[in-house]
Motif scaffolding. Structure first.
Motif, short mmCIF file in Angstrom:
data_model
loop_
_atom_site.label_atom_id
_atom_site.label_comp_id
_atom_site.label_asym_id
_atom_site.label_seq_id
_atom_site.Cartn_x
_atom_site.Cartn_y
_atom_site.Cartn_z
N MET A 117 6.98 -33.48 14.79
CA MET A 117 5.99 -32.40 14.75
C MET A 117 4.55 -32.90 14.75
N LEU A 118 4.24 -33.98 14.04
CA LEU A 118 2.85 -34.40 13.87
C LEU A 118 2.48 -35.66 14.64
N LYS A 119 3.38 -36.15 15.48
CA LYS A 119 3.11 -37.41 16.18
C LYS A 119 1.80 -37.38 16.95
N GLY A 120 1.54 -36.29 17.64
CA GLY A 120 0.35 -36.21 18.46
C GLY A 120 -0.94 -36.20 17.67
N TYR A 121 -0.85 -35.81 16.41
CA TYR A 121 -2.06 -35.73 15.58
C TYR A 121 -2.35 -37.01 14.84
N LEU A 122 -1.41 -37.92 14.77
CA LEU A 122 -1.57 -39.13 13.99
C LEU A 122 -1.57 -40.38 14.85
N SER A 146 3.95 -24.28 8.10
CA SER A 146 5.24 -23.88 8.67
C SER A 146 6.38 -24.74 8.15
N LEU A 147 6.06 -25.88 7.53
CA LEU A 147 7.09 -26.77 7.00
C LEU A 147 7.44 -26.43 5.55
N LEU A 148 6.64 -25.59 4.91
CA LEU A 148 6.86 -25.29 3.50
C LEU A 148 7.81 -24.12 3.32
N SER A 149 8.44 -24.08 2.15
CA SER A 149 9.28 -22.95 1.79
C SER A 149 8.51 -22.07 0.83
N ASP A 150 9.14 -20.99 0.37
CA ASP A 150 8.52 -20.17 -0.66
C ASP A 150 9.17 -20.47 -2.01
N GLN A 151 9.92 -21.56 -2.09
CA GLN A 151 10.59 -21.95 -3.32
C GLN A 151 9.92 -23.21 -3.87
N HIS A 152 8.93 -23.00 -4.70
CA HIS A 152 8.22 -24.10 -5.34
C HIS A 152 8.70 -24.22 -6.79
N ARG A 153 8.37 -25.32 -7.43
CA ARG A 153 8.81 -25.53 -8.81
C ARG A 153 7.63 -25.88 -9.69
N SER A 170 2.30 -32.09 -20.02
CA SER A 170 1.84 -32.03 -18.63
C SER A 170 2.55 -30.89 -17.92
N VAL A 171 1.90 -30.38 -16.87
CA VAL A 171 2.45 -29.26 -16.12
C VAL A 171 2.36 -29.60 -14.63
N PRO A 172 3.43 -30.16 -14.05
CA PRO A 172 3.43 -30.44 -12.62
C PRO A 172 3.95 -29.24 -11.81
N PHE A 173 3.31 -29.01 -10.66
CA PHE A 173 3.74 -27.99 -9.71
C PHE A 173 4.12 -28.69 -8.42
N PHE A 174 5.38 -28.54 -8.01
CA PHE A 174 5.89 -29.22 -6.82
C PHE A 174 6.02 -28.23 -5.68
N GLN A 175 5.32 -28.47 -4.58
CA GLN A 175 5.46 -27.62 -3.41
C GLN A 175 6.79 -27.90 -2.72
N GLY A 176 7.50 -26.85 -2.38
CA GLY A 176 8.81 -26.99 -1.76
C GLY A 176 8.74 -27.05 -0.24
N VAL A 177 9.75 -27.68 0.32
CA VAL A 177 9.88 -27.81 1.78
C VAL A 177 11.05 -26.92 2.21
N ARG A 178 10.91 -26.26 3.36
CA ARG A 178 11.98 -25.36 3.79
C ARG A 178 13.27 -26.15 4.04
N GLY A 179 14.37 -25.57 3.60
CA GLY A 179 15.62 -26.28 3.59
C GLY A 179 16.19 -26.62 4.95
N ASN A 180 15.82 -25.85 6.00
CA ASN A 180 16.40 -26.11 7.32
C ASN A 180 15.58 -27.09 8.15
N LEU A 181 14.60 -27.75 7.53
CA LEU A 181 13.84 -28.78 8.24
C LEU A 181 14.75 -29.94 8.59
N THR A 182 14.82 -30.29 9.88
CA THR A 182 15.69 -31.38 10.33
C THR A 182 14.91 -32.68 10.45
N ILE A 193 -5.19 -31.90 11.46
CA ILE A 193 -3.97 -31.15 11.74
C ILE A 193 -4.21 -29.68 11.43
N PRO A 194 -3.84 -28.76 12.32
CA PRO A 194 -4.02 -27.32 12.06
C PRO A 194 -3.27 -26.91 10.80
N PRO A 195 -3.91 -26.17 9.89
CA PRO A 195 -3.25 -25.76 8.64
C PRO A 195 -1.94 -25.01 8.87
#
Length: 291
Positions: free
Chosen positions: A227-232, A106-113, A208-220, A99-101
């Motif tokens: 989005m990824l059907k063709g690649y899988l 494009s599915l990620l947000s800039d709000q990670h935890r 422990s120190v977990p870092f959670f990558q966030g997903v953009r909120g407007n993802l439907t 899958i192209p990076p």
């Protein structure tokens, strides 16, 4: 559920630096993503002094008096960030699935935890419950990167395999533990599993120190599933059943169409004192909605 693994693979990211070893790395990573859902990464290039300084400061942070802790308490935080009382972005993963990076990013947000977690020691002879974390999947993020910030003799983290066995994920110095979150499971139609895991209460204290990558909120829902059907197609066509339909996801099974609203509902239901304080306009809507 992921396959009947008996250990967690270690992925050496330095193998990506040479054309002679890069393809082997991607093959190992592909297998870890599809069959386990958990992995260690070594040679991750995070400066050693950053990790060491963090490990050193964690006991001091959690030993602060209550007055200081109150200033950063979660119940004072509208974004559900803060101290809660006891109770890396890497392109090589995308390549491993063909899958192209840029498509995944494009599915990620800039709000990670990032969380700093302390598990106090538990004496089994006097404390039948102790503090751990029950079986769960990481529901609020894309991928989780975890620093196990305790010595190797401190145990507790385990992942569940297909056979129903709990597999230990011991501390390995100079590595991060990486696992798949439910958002990644959703967009890959269950090909890449968010593996169930837990933390057991132990006689020794654990950090422990977990870092959670966030997903953009407007993802439907439709965007996430299409989005990824063709690649899988190869992985999906070889599946015995429609594994995507069995994904345990409040996002897919709930009635709210965006990832953001689904996550807000989850947060309010999990931290009702915060939800009632800062989100009174939707508090009853989400807490009384059992869909």
């Amino acid at each position: 559920m992921s396959s009947n693994f008996q250990s967690i693979p270690i992925i050496d990211l330095s193998l990506a630096n040479s054309p002679a070893t890069r393809s082997g790395l991607l093959q190992q990573l592909h297998q870890a993503l599809i069959e386990v859902g958990f992995l260690y990464v070594s040679n991750h290039e995070v400066p050693q002094n950053v990790v060491s300084d963090l490990k050193e400061v964690l006991p001091r942070l959690f030993n602060l008096d209550l007055e200081h802790k109150e200033k950063v308490a979660l119940y004072n935080s509208p974004p559900f960030l803060g101290l809660q009382p006891n109770r890396l972005r890497n392109n090589r993963r995308t390549e491993a699935l063909g899958i192209p990076p840029d498509l995944l990013f494009s599915l990620l947000s800039d709000q990670h935890r990032l969380k700093l977690v302390h598990y106090p020691p538990s004496d089994p002879s006097t404390d039948s419950i102790g503090q751990g974390v029950g079986p769960h999947k990481d529901s609020s993020g894309w991928w989780t990167f975890l620093l196990q910030a305790s010595p190797p003799n401190v145990q507790g983290l385990q992942a569940l395999n297909k056979n129903g066995d709990w597999i230990d994920i011991p501390v390995i110095q100079d590595t991060f533990v990486v696992n798949i979150g439910q958002a990644f499971e959703v967009v890959t139609h269950g090909v890449c599993k968010a593996t169930t895991h837990r933390v057991l209460s132990e006689p020794l204290e654990r950090f422990s120190v977990p870092f959670f990558q966030g997903v953009r909120g407007n993802l439907t829902k439709s965007e996430a599933l299409d989005m990824l059907k063709g690649y899988l197609s190869a992985e999906l066509s070889s599946a015995e059943t429609d594994i995507g339909a069995n994904i345990d996801s409040a996002f897919l099974r709930g009635k709210y169409d965006t990832w953001g609203e689904s996550q807000l509902r989850t947060k309010i239901r999990s931290h009702r004192n915060v939800g009632q304080r800062f989100y009174g306009d939707v508090f009853e809507k989400y807490t009384e909605d059992d869909s």
